[in-house]
Motif scaffolding. Structure first.
Motif, PDB file in Angstrom:
ATOM      1  N   ASN A 168       0.800  -1.223   0.000  1.00 43.79           N
ATOM      2  CA  ASN A 168       0.000   0.000   0.000  1.00 43.79           C
ATOM      3  C   ASN A 168       0.836   1.278   0.000  1.00 43.79           C
ATOM      4  OD1 ASN A 168       0.987  -0.105   2.572  1.00 43.79           O
ATOM      5  ND2 ASN A 168      -0.998  -0.362   3.587  1.00 43.79           N
ATOM      6  N   LYS A 169       2.118   1.156  -0.274  1.00 44.36           N
ATOM      7  CA  LYS A 169       2.981   2.335  -0.409  1.00 44.36           C
ATOM      8  C   LYS A 169       3.862   2.142  -1.627  1.00 44.36           C
ATOM      9  CE  LYS A 169       3.366   3.286   4.583  1.00 44.36           C
ATOM     10  NZ  LYS A 169       2.698   2.097   5.103  1.00 44.36           N
ATOM     11  N   GLN A 170       4.387   3.242  -2.145  1.00 43.11           N
ATOM     12  CA  GLN A 170       5.225   3.142  -3.339  1.00 43.11           C
ATOM     13  C   GLN A 170       6.443   2.260  -3.105  1.00 43.11           C
ATOM     14  OE1 GLN A 170       5.722   7.349  -4.671  1.00 43.11           O
ATOM     15  NE2 GLN A 170       4.886   6.566  -6.561  1.00 43.11           N
ATOM     16  N   ASN A 171       6.997   2.284  -1.882  1.00 42.36           N
ATOM     17  CA  ASN A 171       8.197   1.470  -1.654  1.00 42.36           C
ATOM     18  C   ASN A 171       7.878   0.015  -1.341  1.00 42.36           C
ATOM     19  OD1 ASN A 171       7.200   1.709   0.922  1.00 42.36           O
ATOM     20  ND2 ASN A 171       9.036   2.635   1.812  1.00 42.36           N
ATOM     21  N   THR A 172       6.601  -0.373  -1.474  1.00 36.55           N
ATOM     22  CA  THR A 172       6.257  -1.792  -1.359  1.00 36.55           C
ATOM     23  C   THR A 172       5.647  -2.330  -2.650  1.00 36.55           C
ATOM     24  OG1 THR A 172       4.043  -1.304  -0.464  1.00 36.55           O
ATOM     25  CG2 THR A 172       5.822  -1.617   1.128  1.00 36.55           C
ATOM     26  N   LEU A 173       5.338  -1.440  -3.588  1.00 34.89           N
ATOM     27  CA  LEU A 173       4.774  -1.868  -4.867  1.00 34.89           C
ATOM     28  C   LEU A 173       5.885  -2.095  -5.879  1.00 34.89           C
ATOM     29  CD1 LEU A 173       1.731   0.541  -5.129  1.00 34.89           C
ATOM     30  CD2 LEU A 173       1.598  -1.949  -5.177  1.00 34.89           C
ATOM     31  N   SER A 174       5.751  -3.161  -6.653  1.00 34.81           N
ATOM     32  CA  SER A 174       6.698  -3.436  -7.734  1.00 34.81           C
ATOM     33  C   SER A 174       5.934  -4.162  -8.836  1.00 34.81           C
ATOM     34  CB  SER A 174       7.852  -4.310  -7.235  1.00 34.81           C
ATOM     35  OG  SER A 174       7.497  -5.688  -7.278  1.00 34.81           O
ATOM     36  N   PRO A 175       6.533  -4.306 -10.027  1.00 36.48           N
ATOM     37  CA  PRO A 175       5.854  -5.068 -11.087  1.00 36.48           C
ATOM     38  C   PRO A 175       5.439  -6.471 -10.649  1.00 36.48           C
ATOM     39  CG  PRO A 175       7.681  -3.842 -12.008  1.00 36.48           C
ATOM     40  CD  PRO A 175       7.761  -3.654 -10.523  1.00 36.48           C
ATOM     41  N   GLY A 183       0.036   5.432 -12.398  1.00 35.62           N
ATOM     42  CA  GLY A 183      -0.246   6.604 -11.576  1.00 35.62           C
ATOM     43  C   GLY A 183      -1.615   6.513 -10.922  1.00 35.62           C
ATOM     44  N   TYR A 184      -2.599   6.083 -11.691  1.00 38.25           N
ATOM     45  CA  TYR A 184      -3.949   5.895 -11.155  1.00 38.25           C
ATOM     46  C   TYR A 184      -3.998   4.729 -10.174  1.00 38.25           C
ATOM     47  CZ  TYR A 184      -5.789   9.040 -14.763  1.00 38.25           C
ATOM     48  OH  TYR A 184      -6.065  10.133 -15.546  1.00 38.25           O
ATOM     49  N   HIS A 185      -3.345   3.630 -10.543  1.00 37.45           N
ATOM     50  CA  HIS A 185      -3.457   2.428  -9.709  1.00 37.45           C
ATOM     51  C   HIS A 185      -2.691   2.571  -8.390  1.00 37.45           C
ATOM     52  CE1 HIS A 185      -4.899  -1.638  -9.281  1.00 37.45           C
ATOM     53  NE2 HIS A 185      -3.717  -1.993  -8.806  1.00 37.45           N
ATOM     54  N   THR A 186      -1.635   3.360  -8.396  1.00 36.83           N
ATOM     55  CA  THR A 186      -0.932   3.625  -7.137  1.00 36.83           C
ATOM     56  C   THR A 186      -1.856   4.353  -6.160  1.00 36.83           C
ATOM     57  OG1 THR A 186       1.187   3.741  -8.302  1.00 36.83           O
ATOM     58  CG2 THR A 186       1.107   4.703  -6.091  1.00 36.83           C
ATOM     59  N   ILE A 187      -2.663   5.282  -6.676  1.00 32.29           N
ATOM     60  CA  ILE A 187      -3.659   5.951  -5.824  1.00 32.29           C
ATOM     61  C   ILE A 187      -4.627   4.925  -5.245  1.00 32.29           C
ATOM     62  CG2 ILE A 187      -5.669   7.497  -5.889  1.00 32.29           C
ATOM     63  CD1 ILE A 187      -4.075   9.270  -7.804  1.00 32.29           C
ATOM     64  N   HIS A 188      -5.032   3.959  -6.076  1.00 36.09           N
ATOM     65  CA  HIS A 188      -5.935   2.914  -5.576  1.00 36.09           C
ATOM     66  C   HIS A 188      -5.326   2.184  -4.381  1.00 36.09           C
ATOM     67  CE1 HIS A 188      -8.740  -0.417  -5.448  1.00 36.09           C
ATOM     68  NE2 HIS A 188      -7.706  -1.237  -5.485  1.00 36.09           N
ATOM     69  N   HIS A 189      -4.032   1.912  -4.454  1.00 34.91           N
ATOM     70  CA  HIS A 189      -3.371   1.171  -3.376  1.00 34.91           C
ATOM     71  C   HIS A 189      -3.168   2.018  -2.121  1.00 34.91           C
ATOM     72  CE1 HIS A 189      -2.093  -2.919  -4.631  1.00 34.91           C
ATOM     73  NE2 HIS A 189      -2.424  -2.449  -5.823  1.00 34.91           N
ATOM     74  N   THR A 190      -3.294   3.313  -2.248  1.00 35.26           N
ATOM     75  CA  THR A 190      -3.093   4.172  -1.072  1.00 35.26           C
ATOM     76  C   THR A 190      -4.402   4.712  -0.483  1.00 35.26           C
ATOM     77  OG1 THR A 190      -2.697   6.066  -2.539  1.00 35.26           O
ATOM     78  CG2 THR A 190      -0.765   4.855  -1.753  1.00 35.26           C
ATOM     79  N   THR A 191      -5.459   4.826  -1.318  1.00 34.00           N
ATOM     80  CA  THR A 191      -6.740   5.309  -0.793  1.00 34.00           C
ATOM     81  C   THR A 191      -7.763   4.195  -0.632  1.00 34.00           C
ATOM     82  OG1 THR A 191      -7.818   5.763  -2.919  1.00 34.00           O
ATOM     83  CG2 THR A 191      -6.347   7.479  -2.022  1.00 34.00           C
ATOM     84  N   TYR A 192      -7.619   3.115  -1.403  1.00 36.06           N
ATOM     85  CA  TYR A 192      -8.515   1.942  -1.341  1.00 36.06           C
ATOM     86  C   TYR A 192      -9.912   2.218  -1.905  1.00 36.06           C
ATOM     87  CZ  TYR A 192      -5.131  -0.108   1.959  1.00 36.06           C
ATOM     88  OH  TYR A 192      -3.990  -0.604   2.548  1.00 36.06           O
TER      89      TYR A 192
END
Length: 277
Positions: free
Chosen positions: A170-177, A238-247
């Motif tokens: 749920n954070k950029q430093n935990t998301l990867s391909p 960019g959109y999907h990262t928001i999904h992982h942070t706001t749910y």
């Protein structure tokens, strides 16, 4: 076009047999008598090998490019996920892969038996009809995945027992391909089911259907790399990262249209503007 006739259905069988020979014939040892296996098991084994190879190859290639060759260009150094996080994502995806591969195996079985509206050759319908059917197919898939994904959030037991496995990232430093396929097996299957349901609703080119299922592996890697490509109306990372942070936003898959229609769209450009202010 008589897609229910035995001679026509043989075209589907011949095509899947060709795929089996490419994957199983070239990648399994010579002494492995895969041709004696039941046909659905051959298909499942081919899907497992092909899906795993595609996931690992595309993931490692993507990570190598954005985290090493382009270090600090696309992703700041302090936002690169740890090796431990990436290995955990691979572990979760590999546990689920045999289950994921049951879905395309089932869809191929139904297609080969004439239960769907699939056609084998584009010439059977012509290019204009093919493009119309493909557009309808993609719209149905987009609609289905949007609502399946949204309900996996809104129905609390589904989120708790299925989708939460994916949202530990749920954070950029935990998301990867590699997070792209790191789901509970049933969660991943449910989100791919619209691809199969669409086969019963709209005439679909068989090869295109198979290709789109496996392109999913590459696409999901793309939307989890945290790099905002700014290609409207594509539902990029960019959109999907928001999904992982706001749910609560950006449930869509390929495009932003469903989120726009149903009021759940949140634009990364707007988020960046607020940060600057």
């Amino acid at each position: 076009m008589d897609s229910g006739g035995g001679d026509y259905l043989k075209l589907f069988v011949d095509e899947t047999s060709f795929y089996n020979r490419i994957v199983l014939g070239n990648l399994l040892p010579a002494y492995a008598s895969w041709e004696s296996l039941p046909r659905p098991l051959q298909t499942w084994l081919r899907n497992c090998i092909g899906g795993t190879a595609l996931y690992l190859f595309s993931g490692f290639l993507w990570c190598f490019y954005i985290y090493y060759l382009k270090r600090n260009v696309y992703v700041p150094k302090d936002e690169i996920p740890t090796r431990k996080a990436i290995l955990l994502q691979i572990y979760v995806a590999m546990k689920a892969m045999p289950w994921y591969c049951g879905l395309p195996t089932l869809s191929e079985y139904m297609i080969e038996n004439g239960w769907t509206r699939c056609f084998s050759r584009i010439s059977d319908v012509g290019w204009p009809a093919y493009l119309v059917y493909l557009s309808i197919y993609l719209a149905l898939v987009e609609f289905g995945i949007y609502w399946m994904h949204r309900e996996l959030h809104d129905i609390k037991p589904l989120y708790k027992y299925l989708h939460a496995t994916h949202h530990i990232y749920n954070k950029q430093n935990t998301l990867s391909p590699f997070a792209g396929l790191a789901f509970h097996p049933l969660d991943g299957i449910l989100q791919a089911v619209p691809h199969v349901i669409a086969l019963f609703l709209v005439p679909t080119h068989f090869t295109t259907h198979i290709a789109l299922l496996f392109i999913e592996g590459v696409w999901t890697a793309n939307i989890h790399d945290c790099i905002h490509a700014k290609v409207w109306p594509v539902m990029g990372a960019g959109y999907h990262t928001i999904h992982h942070t706001t749910y609560r936003h950006n449930y869509g898959h390929y495009t932003v249209w469903m989120d726009w229609m149903f009021g759940t769209l949140r634009d990364p450009e707007d988020d960046e503007s607020k940060k600057v202010m």
